[in-house]
Design a protein around this motif. Structure first.
Motif, mmCIF file in Angstrom:
data_model
loop_
_atom_site.group_PDB
_atom_site.id
_atom_site.type_symbol
_atom_site.label_atom_id
_atom_site.label_comp_id
_atom_site.label_asym_id
_atom_site.label_seq_id
_atom_site.Cartn_x
_atom_site.Cartn_y
_atom_site.Cartn_z
ATOM 1 N N GLU A 47 56.029 57.238 -54.443
ATOM 2 C CA GLU A 47 56.153 58.289 -55.451
ATOM 3 C C GLU A 47 54.996 58.218 -56.447
ATOM 4 O OE1 GLU A 47 57.800 61.467 -57.681
ATOM 5 O OE2 GLU A 47 58.047 60.769 -55.608
ATOM 6 N N HIS A 48 54.646 57.015 -56.853
ATOM 7 C CA HIS A 48 53.546 56.863 -57.816
ATOM 8 C C HIS A 48 52.216 57.308 -57.226
ATOM 9 C CE1 HIS A 48 51.047 55.169 -60.982
ATOM 10 N NE2 HIS A 48 50.368 54.503 -60.061
ATOM 11 N N LEU A 49 51.979 56.981 -55.957
ATOM 12 C CA LEU A 49 50.716 57.316 -55.308
ATOM 13 C C LEU A 49 50.719 58.712 -54.692
ATOM 14 C CD1 LEU A 49 50.122 53.895 -53.496
ATOM 15 C CD2 LEU A 49 49.075 54.682 -55.629
ATOM 16 N N SER A 50 51.872 59.399 -54.773
ATOM 17 C CA SER A 50 52.016 60.750 -54.197
ATOM 18 C C SER A 50 51.679 60.746 -52.710
ATOM 19 C CB SER A 50 51.128 61.757 -54.947
ATOM 20 O OG SER A 50 51.495 61.828 -56.305
ATOM 21 N N LEU A 51 52.247 59.782 -51.996
ATOM 22 C CA LEU A 51 51.997 59.638 -50.566
ATOM 23 C C LEU A 51 53.267 59.905 -49.770
ATOM 24 C CD1 LEU A 51 49.868 56.349 -50.444
ATOM 25 C CD2 LEU A 51 49.048 58.701 -50.262
ATOM 26 N N PRO A 52 53.133 60.484 -48.571
ATOM 27 C CA PRO A 52 54.307 60.588 -47.693
ATOM 28 C C PRO A 52 54.722 59.202 -47.236
ATOM 29 C CG PRO A 52 52.311 61.266 -46.540
ATOM 30 C CD PRO A 52 51.922 61.074 -47.972
ATOM 31 N N SER A 53 56.016 59.005 -47.083
ATOM 32 C CA SER A 53 56.522 57.681 -46.719
ATOM 33 C C SER A 53 57.275 57.745 -45.400
ATOM 34 C CB SER A 53 57.427 57.121 -47.821
ATOM 35 O OG SER A 53 58.416 58.062 -48.177
ATOM 36 N N VAL A 54 57.077 56.711 -44.590
ATOM 37 C CA VAL A 54 57.784 56.535 -43.324
ATOM 38 C C VAL A 54 58.651 55.297 -43.471
ATOM 39 C CG1 VAL A 54 57.561 56.165 -40.842
ATOM 40 C CG2 VAL A 54 55.874 57.578 -42.045
ATOM 41 N N TYR A 55 59.958 55.449 -43.290
ATOM 42 C CA TYR A 55 60.889 54.341 -43.476
ATOM 43 C C TYR A 55 61.183 53.672 -42.136
ATOM 44 C CZ TYR A 55 61.695 56.646 -47.963
ATOM 45 O OH TYR A 55 61.537 57.227 -49.200
ATOM 46 N N PHE A 56 61.160 52.358 -42.154
ATOM 47 C CA PHE A 56 61.408 51.550 -40.958
ATOM 48 C C PHE A 56 62.548 50.605 -41.298
ATOM 49 C CE2 PHE A 56 60.445 47.736 -38.363
ATOM 50 C CZ PHE A 56 60.443 48.310 -37.106
ATOM 51 N N LEU A 57 63.752 50.870 -40.762
ATOM 52 C CA LEU A 57 64.917 50.114 -41.209
ATOM 53 C C LEU A 57 66.011 50.096 -40.155
ATOM 54 C CD1 LEU A 57 67.103 52.240 -43.630
ATOM 55 C CD2 LEU A 57 65.235 53.224 -42.312
ATOM 56 N N ARG A 58 66.968 49.205 -40.367
ATOM 57 C CA ARG A 58 68.170 49.144 -39.540
ATOM 58 C C ARG A 58 69.295 49.947 -40.168
ATOM 59 N NH1 ARG A 58 71.812 49.558 -36.706
ATOM 60 N NH2 ARG A 58 72.715 48.114 -35.199
ATOM 61 N N GLY A 59 69.267 50.055 -41.464
ATOM 62 C CA GLY A 59 70.303 50.766 -42.194
ATOM 63 C C GLY A 59 70.452 50.156 -43.573
ATOM 64 N N ILE A 60 71.017 50.911 -44.494
ATOM 65 C CA ILE A 60 71.272 50.414 -45.839
ATOM 66 C C ILE A 60 72.765 50.122 -45.944
ATOM 67 C CG2 ILE A 60 71.137 50.943 -48.298
ATOM 68 C CD1 ILE A 60 68.775 52.741 -47.704
ATOM 69 N N PRO A 61 73.137 48.897 -46.292
ATOM 70 C CA PRO A 61 74.545 48.474 -46.203
ATOM 71 C C PRO A 61 75.543 49.405 -46.874
ATOM 72 C CG PRO A 61 73.139 46.594 -46.678
ATOM 73 C CD PRO A 61 72.264 47.808 -46.755
ATOM 74 N N CYS A 62 75.204 49.967 -48.019
ATOM 75 C CA CYS A 62 76.186 50.781 -48.741
ATOM 76 C C CYS A 62 76.150 52.250 -48.330
ATOM 77 C CB CYS A 62 75.967 50.653 -50.244
ATOM 78 S SG CYS A 62 74.371 51.278 -50.795
ATOM 79 N N GLY A 63 75.419 52.578 -47.280
ATOM 80 C CA GLY A 63 75.396 53.952 -46.799
ATOM 81 C C GLY A 63 74.501 54.883 -47.584
#
Length: 207
Positions: A47-63
């Motif tokens: 957000e600070h750098l105004s860049l597109p982000s690609v998320y690499f994850l298994r999942g976030i525990p709390c949904g």
């Protein structure tokens, strides 16, 4: 667990307060950030750098991943984490599965509220982690419906089960690195603890 989360938060805060490093990232003109959003430091940087982000994850525990992507998450056949249910539940199991969402709300507040305050201070605007996660361009989920129960997916969610396996001939791994080779040549890779460099990317940053 608390020691790990405290360490992760203090590391993120130290990174964001490192003005020399932030200035270097701003001047490097990266084209994208590849990050694991479970520790949302890379999300804040994107957000600070105004860049597109690609998320690499298994999942976030709390949904929180479901909330951020506005992905349907029906409790009738999508078992909640730690519920030990399957996708075939009785009526009472479905009710209990629904009640798991209540504790997930408290878990999200407990786990991500410090990052929301840190992001608001760093970005100088009132934001939450969920607000920042919604801006993710692509979600690479390390799941495979051969092993995981079926669940809805949004168009920008791509399952890449097997990407963490060591076997070199796995087609999912080849697909994953083929995806990386298609990314712009200047990519900032932000993982929770470790980063990696791929030969198809000429320049990368790691946090």
């Amino acid at each position: 667990m608390k020691r790990f989360t405290d360490f992760a938060f203090s590391s993120c805060r130290s990174l964001l307060q490192n003005k020399e490093l932030i200035r270097y990232l701003e001047e490097s003109k990266f084209d994208a950030i590849l990050t694991d959003p479970v520790i949302p430091c890379g999300v804040i940087l994107a957000e600070h750098l105004s860049l597109p982000s690609v998320y690499f994850l298994r999942g976030i525990p709390c949904g929180l991943d479901f909330e951020a992507t506005q992905c349907p998450n029906p409790p009738s056949y999508v078992p909640r984490g730690f519920s030990q249910f399957t996708d075939h539940m009785t009526f009472f199991q479905r009710v209990k599965n629904l009640l798991f969402d209540t504790q997930n709300l408290f878990l999200c507040d407990f786990a991500f509220e410090p990052y929301s305050k840190l992001a608001s201070e760093f970005l100088q605007q009132d934001v939450t982690v969920q607000d920042l996660l919604r801006k993710g361009s692509v979600w690479l989920l390390r799941l495979d419906f051969v092993l995981d129960y079926p669940r809805p997916l949004m168009p920008n969610i791509i399952p890449i089960g097997g990407a963490n396996c060591a076997h070199k001939e796995l087609p999912q791994v080849e697909m994953h690195f083929r995806f990386l080779s298609l990314l712009p040549h200047y990519v900032f890779l932000c993982r929770r603890i470790f980063g990696f460099h791929h030969p198809g990317i000429s320049k990368s940053g790691i946090c």
